[in-house]
Write a protein that holds these residues in place. Structure first.
Motif, PDB file in Angstrom:
ATOM      1  N   VAL B   9      17.569  36.749  42.541  1.00 14.14           N
ATOM      2  CA  VAL B   9      18.117  35.751  41.602  1.00 14.14           C
ATOM      3  C   VAL B   9      18.819  36.465  40.451  1.00 14.14           C
ATOM      4  O   VAL B   9      19.965  36.175  40.128  1.00 14.14           O
ATOM      5  CB  VAL B   9      16.971  34.845  41.082  1.00 14.14           C
ATOM      6  N   THR B  10      18.089  37.422  39.864  1.00  5.81           N
ATOM      7  CA  THR B  10      18.717  38.112  38.729  1.00  5.81           C
ATOM      8  C   THR B  10      19.931  38.907  39.181  1.00  5.81           C
ATOM      9  O   THR B  10      20.902  39.052  38.460  1.00  5.81           O
ATOM     10  CB  THR B  10      17.707  39.061  38.083  1.00  5.81           C
ATOM     11  N   ASN B  11      19.884  39.394  40.450  1.00  8.69           N
ATOM     12  CA  ASN B  11      21.028  40.194  40.893  1.00  8.69           C
ATOM     13  C   ASN B  11      22.287  39.357  40.968  1.00  8.69           C
ATOM     14  O   ASN B  11      23.362  39.788  40.568  1.00  8.69           O
ATOM     15  CB  ASN B  11      20.741  40.790  42.281  1.00  8.69           C
ATOM     16  N   THR B  12      22.172  38.134  41.485  1.00  5.73           N
ATOM     17  CA  THR B  12      23.407  37.328  41.598  1.00  5.73           C
ATOM     18  C   THR B  12      23.969  37.024  40.216  1.00  5.73           C
ATOM     19  O   THR B  12      25.169  37.074  39.988  1.00  5.73           O
ATOM     20  CB  THR B  12      23.125  36.020  42.336  1.00  5.73           C
ATOM     21  N   ASN B  13      23.061  36.710  39.274  1.00  7.54           N
ATOM     22  CA  ASN B  13      23.561  36.444  37.923  1.00  7.54           C
ATOM     23  C   ASN B  13      24.270  37.660  37.367  1.00  7.54           C
ATOM     24  O   ASN B  13      25.353  37.576  36.793  1.00  7.54           O
ATOM     25  CB  ASN B  13      22.392  36.056  37.009  1.00  7.54           C
ATOM     26  N   TYR B  14      23.653  38.803  37.583  1.00  5.11           N
ATOM     27  CA  TYR B  14      24.224  40.023  37.053  1.00  5.11           C
ATOM     28  C   TYR B  14      25.593  40.303  37.680  1.00  5.11           C
ATOM     29  O   TYR B  14      26.541  40.682  37.016  1.00  5.11           O
ATOM     30  CB  TYR B  14      23.244  41.165  37.336  1.00  5.11           C
ATOM     31  N   ASP B  15      25.663  40.036  39.025  1.00  2.13           N
ATOM     32  CA  ASP B  15      26.949  40.295  39.679  1.00  2.13           C
ATOM     33  C   ASP B  15      28.037  39.399  39.123  1.00  2.13           C
ATOM     34  O   ASP B  15      29.160  39.834  38.894  1.00  2.13           O
ATOM     35  CB  ASP B  15      26.810  40.046  41.191  1.00  2.13           C
ATOM     36  N   ARG B  16      27.661  38.126  38.887  1.00  2.00           N
ATOM     37  CA  ARG B  16      28.690  37.201  38.421  1.00  2.00           C
ATOM     38  C   ARG B  16      29.203  37.613  37.044  1.00  2.00           C
ATOM     39  O   ARG B  16      30.388  37.640  36.785  1.00  2.00           O
ATOM     40  CB  ARG B  16      28.136  35.781  38.388  1.00  2.00           C
ATOM     41  N   SER B  17      28.234  37.970  36.178  1.00  2.00           N
ATOM     42  CA  SER B  17      28.682  38.352  34.836  1.00  2.00           C
ATOM     43  C   SER B  17      29.476  39.651  34.898  1.00  2.00           C
ATOM     44  O   SER B  17      30.444  39.834  34.190  1.00  2.00           O
ATOM     45  CB  SER B  17      27.484  38.520  33.911  1.00  2.00           C
ATOM     46  N   LYS B  18      29.026  40.538  35.860  1.00  2.00           N
ATOM     47  CA  LYS B  18      29.765  41.797  35.981  1.00  2.00           C
ATOM     48  C   LYS B  18      31.183  41.536  36.454  1.00  2.00           C
ATOM     49  O   LYS B  18      32.134  42.144  35.995  1.00  2.00           O
ATOM     50  CB  LYS B  18      29.031  42.683  37.006  1.00  2.00           C
ATOM     51  N   ARG B  19      31.333  40.580  37.393  1.00  2.00           N
ATOM     52  CA  ARG B  19      32.676  40.321  37.910  1.00  2.00           C
ATOM     53  C   ARG B  19      33.562  39.746  36.804  1.00  2.00           C
ATOM     54  O   ARG B  19      34.714  40.087  36.670  1.00  2.00           O
ATOM     55  CB  ARG B  19      32.603  39.343  39.087  1.00  2.00           C
ATOM     56  N   LYS B  20      32.958  38.870  35.972  1.00  2.00           N
ATOM     57  CA  LYS B  20      33.761  38.306  34.886  1.00  2.00           C
ATOM     58  C   LYS B  20      34.194  39.407  33.941  1.00  2.00           C
ATOM     59  O   LYS B  20      35.329  39.470  33.518  1.00  2.00           O
ATOM     60  CB  LYS B  20      32.923  37.278  34.126  1.00  2.00           C
ATOM     61  N   LYS B  21      33.247  40.321  33.640  1.00  2.00           N
ATOM     62  CA  LYS B  21      33.598  41.400  32.720  1.00  2.00           C
ATOM     63  C   LYS B  21      34.705  42.253  33.307  1.00  2.00           C
ATOM     64  O   LYS B  21      35.631  42.649  32.639  1.00  2.00           O
ATOM     65  CB  LYS B  21      32.368  42.268  32.461  1.00  2.00           C
ATOM     66  N   LYS B  23      37.032  41.359  35.368  1.00  2.00           N
ATOM     67  CA  LYS B  23      38.323  40.680  35.315  1.00  2.00           C
ATOM     68  C   LYS B  23      38.897  40.772  33.915  1.00  2.00           C
ATOM     69  O   LYS B  23      40.056  41.052  33.731  1.00  2.00           O
ATOM     70  CB  LYS B  23      38.137  39.223  35.746  1.00  2.00           C
ATOM     71  N   LYS B  24      38.037  40.552  32.900  1.00  2.00           N
ATOM     72  CA  LYS B  24      38.544  40.627  31.531  1.00  2.00           C
ATOM     73  C   LYS B  24      39.032  42.026  31.227  1.00  2.00           C
ATOM     74  O   LYS B  24      40.047  42.220  30.603  1.00  2.00           O
ATOM     75  CB  LYS B  24      37.421  40.250  30.554  1.00  2.00           C
ATOM     76  N   GLN B  25      38.277  43.009  31.735  1.00  2.00           N
ATOM     77  CA  GLN B  25      38.683  44.378  31.474  1.00  2.00           C
ATOM     78  C   GLN B  25      40.034  44.670  32.108  1.00  2.00           C
ATOM     79  O   GLN B  25      40.885  45.304  31.519  1.00  2.00           O
ATOM     80  CB  GLN B  25      37.634  45.332  32.039  1.00  2.00           C
ATOM     81  N   MET B  26      40.226  44.167  33.352  1.00  2.00           N
ATOM     82  CA  MET B  26      41.491  44.422  34.028  1.00  2.00           C
ATOM     83  C   MET B  26      42.638  43.802  33.257  1.00  2.00           C
ATOM     84  O   MET B  26      43.678  44.416  33.092  1.00  2.00           O
ATOM     85  CB  MET B  26      41.459  43.857  35.450  1.00  2.00           C
ATOM     86  N   VAL B  27      42.435  42.576  32.739  1.00  2.00           N
ATOM     87  CA  VAL B  27      43.522  41.949  31.988  1.00  2.00           C
ATOM     88  C   VAL B  27      43.820  42.753  30.739  1.00  2.00           C
ATOM     89  O   VAL B  27      44.962  43.006  30.395  1.00  2.00           O
ATOM     90  CB  VAL B  27      43.131  40.497  31.623  1.00  2.00           C
ATOM     91  N   LYS B  28      42.735  43.210  30.093  1.00  2.00           N
ATOM     92  CA  LYS B  28      42.954  44.010  28.879  1.00  2.00           C
ATOM     93  C   LYS B  28      43.684  45.291  29.214  1.00  2.00           C
ATOM     94  O   LYS B  28      44.587  45.715  28.525  1.00  2.00           O
ATOM     95  CB  LYS B  28      41.597  44.343  28.262  1.00  2.00           C
ATOM     96  N   GLU B  29      43.259  45.913  30.343  1.00  2.00           N
ATOM     97  CA  GLU B  29      43.900  47.180  30.714  1.00  2.00           C
ATOM     98  C   GLU B  29      45.368  46.968  31.001  1.00  2.00           C
ATOM     99  O   GLU B  29      46.201  47.777  30.637  1.00  2.00           O
ATOM    100  CB  GLU B  29      43.202  47.774  31.935  1.00  2.00           C
TER     101      GLU B  29
END
Lengths: 92, 216
Positions: B9-21, B23-29
């Motif tokens: 359960v915690t892994n899926t949450n972590y993955d989702r937040s990681k994926r969002k981060k 994406k934001k990082q890629m846009v910033k880059e």
């Protein structure tokens, strides 16, 4: 269905292009244009910015054409063109 | 045992937040790399690189000997554009379009000489079909907004961006303008140097370095 948003979304393949993004890009373009930058006004319409961009690119093209004409004359007339080039290389 | 059950359960949450981060990082880059690109065209080093590439290309342009070569100014302009595209390292569409446009011209010339009428007819029909296109353009002008129309005009000015969507054209235009400004600076500096050294033995602004030996 003729709205530009659907058309652009189909073209870009998934990511919807918001008006905000467009305004962002136009603002970035505005920063590059020398005339609008000096006039110190934020409320330039997007169409005006694009018009100025087109004019600016055309004037830059013309300048490059003039410069290349001048360079071609310089290349042709100087007898020792190679020496001139080498000298200019050394100067830098 | 309990940890094994709770971990997924915690892994899926972590993955989702990681994926969002991510994406934001890629846009910033992306934005950062764009800013870097614009600063790149203004840097002195980039201008030096372009100037040396331009000098190499110009020394290869032989204006007098080959008869089918285009007129002097045009040849210099093409060489300068190609050097500019090479300096862009192929990261932008307009640079790639400049570099491939010469190849396309060669292929088109060969095809026409072979006399394949079908190809010629198709090309002329697609490129020069002005008659049916005028009525379509009139219809389109009504539904296209001012901004859309201007972006289309802009797309025709920037090489390789005729059929690109709106944000791509705007992006390419910003990089193209910065590159053109650098091209103008470099070419005018080169013209100054050449005209100065051609007229007199010493250029107008000699740098305080060791003077070049008068070689013959």
């Amino acid at each position: 269905m003729s709205s530009r948003r659907s058309r652009s979304s189909r073209q870009s393949g998934g990511s919807r292009i918001t008006d905000d993004q467009i305004n962002d890009l136009v603002a970035k373009l505005q920063q590059l244009l020398p005339e609008i930058r000096n006039r110190h006004s934020d409320k330039v319409s997007a169409a005006k910015v694009l018009q100025e961009t087109c004019n600016y690119i055309r004037s830059l093209h013309r300048e490059v054409d003039d410069l290349s004409e001048r360079l071609s004359e310089l290349l042709a007339t100087t007898d020792n063109a190679q020496a001139a080039i080498i000298r200019s290389l050394l100067m830098q | 045992m309990a940890s094994v059950i709770t971990n997924p359960v915690t892994n899926t949450n972590y993955d989702r937040s990681k994926r969002k981060k991510k994406k934001k990082q890629m846009v910033k880059e992306n934005q950062q790399s764009q800013n870097q690109n614009h600063a790149r065209w203004k840097s002195e080093a980039q201008q030096q690189i372009y100037s040396s590439k331009l000098i190499q290309a110009l020394s290869r342009v032989s204006l007098n000997s080959p008869p089918p070569a285009p007129r002097g100014g045009r040849a210099v302009r093409e060489a300068a554009d190609r050097a500019l595209a090479v300096a862009a390292k192929g990261r932008t569409r307009w640079s790639r379009a400049i570099l491939t446009s010469r190849l396309k011209l060669k292929f088109r010339k060969q095809k026409r000489q072979r006399g394949s009428a079908a190809v010629v007819a198709a090309v002329t029909r697609s490129r020069r079909s002005k008659k049916p296109r005028v009525s379509v353009l009139k219809l389109k002008a009504k539904s296209l907004s001012t901004v859309q129309r201007k972006v289309k005009v802009l797309g025709r000015l920037v090489p390789g961006c005729r059929k690109q969507p709106l944000p791509v054209v705007l992006e390419e235009a910003t990089d193209y303008i910065a590159a053109l400004e650098m091209q103008v600076r470099a070419m005018s500096a080169l013209a100054e140097l050449m005209s100065g050294s051609g007229a007199t033995s010493s250029s107008s602004a000699p740098p305080p370095q060791s003077p070049p030996p008068t070689s013959h």
